[in-house]
Scaffold this motif. Structure first.
Motif: not given
Length: 261
Positions: A1-11, A18-25, A39-44, A85-89
């Protein structure tokens, strides 16, 4: 493993509140976001002004970005040092193919973090003031897809109906509107025709619409109402209270109309 990282975020279902604080950050800190169609435009809009937004729409019945291509893009961006970030509904792990993406990314040597989101099935019934479980009406809940991948027989609705009836379970059916008639006919093998049902479209959004009906009238009333995807179908006695209130309201309106006429 290297330092590469992807975050899957539930929108979540669409309402940005209704977003969690962690998702917003995570969204605010991303340099690249791969965004699902639902995913709604307001979240993007929470993304940084300097972030690159890549829309990789995936919706049943429509032309979609191939899953393998999405995974390739994520790997490339992560290896380039981007904060991906992979932003998923909804929630990444409830019919979001998050499990497949985690497996692919980890196989490529990339670390993955998953941030949960409120799934549409929960948000939909909550918006109507209805629980998914209830001591008098439902001892459990089953989340199930009404859409099978090509070559897959899909859900055994007859077996599920028998189990739901005997175990008193609420059924929450995602992606089931296009196959509502087949699902209805199969479920009727084990559930009474008067089983209450709600169908909710665009859960949590200002455009949300819903109907209450019965299993015996499900496909007919969906067609009559014009409800379409994305919708959630909820089957079970937890809907009974709402159905009674709405039926009484319809009767009252009809009586008022007759008096005016």
């Amino acid at each position: 493993m290297n330092n590469s990282k992807v975050t899957l975020v539930g929108a979540g279902p669409g309402d940005p509140e209704l977003l969690t604080l962690k998702a917003l950050k995570a969204i605010q800190n991303a340099t690249v976001l791969f965004v699902d169609d639902l995913v709604s435009a307001e979240i993007v809009a929470f993304a940084s002004s300097g972030a690159r937004i890549v829309y990789v729409g995936k919706r049943g019945g429509c032309k979609s970005t191939p899953q393998a291509f999405i995974e390739k893009l994520m790997v490339m961006a992560a290896r380039e040092g981007e904060n991906v970030v992979r932003l998923k509904g909804g929630d990444p792990f409830i019919f979001g193919r998050g499990g497949e993406e985690v497996e692919h990314l980890q196989a490529a040597g990339i670390r993955v973090e998953v941030i949960n989101g409120i799934t549409a099935g929960l948000a939909a019934v909550t918006s109507l003031g209805v629980p998914l479980t209830h001591r008098q009406h439902a001892h459990g809940v089953v989340f199930v897809t009404g859409h099978a991948k090509p070559g897959d027989a899909g859900t055994d609705w007859r077996a599920l109906a028998a189990t739901a009836h005997s175990a008193r379970l609420t059924l929450v059916i995602y992606m089931g509107v296009s196959g509502a008639e087949r699902i209805q006919n199969e479920l009727l093998s084990g559930l009474p025709a008067d089983t209450p049902v709600a169908v909710i479209q665009n859960a949590s959004l200002s455009s949300q619409r819903h109907i209450t009906t019965t299993l015996g009238r499900l496909a007919y009333d969906i067609n009559l109402s014009g409800l379409a995807s994305p919708s959630v179908i909820v089957v079970g006695d937890v809907i009974s209270g709402l159905a009674q209130v709405e039926e009484a309201s319809r009767d009252s309106s009809a009586q008022g109309l007759r008096r005016r006429v």
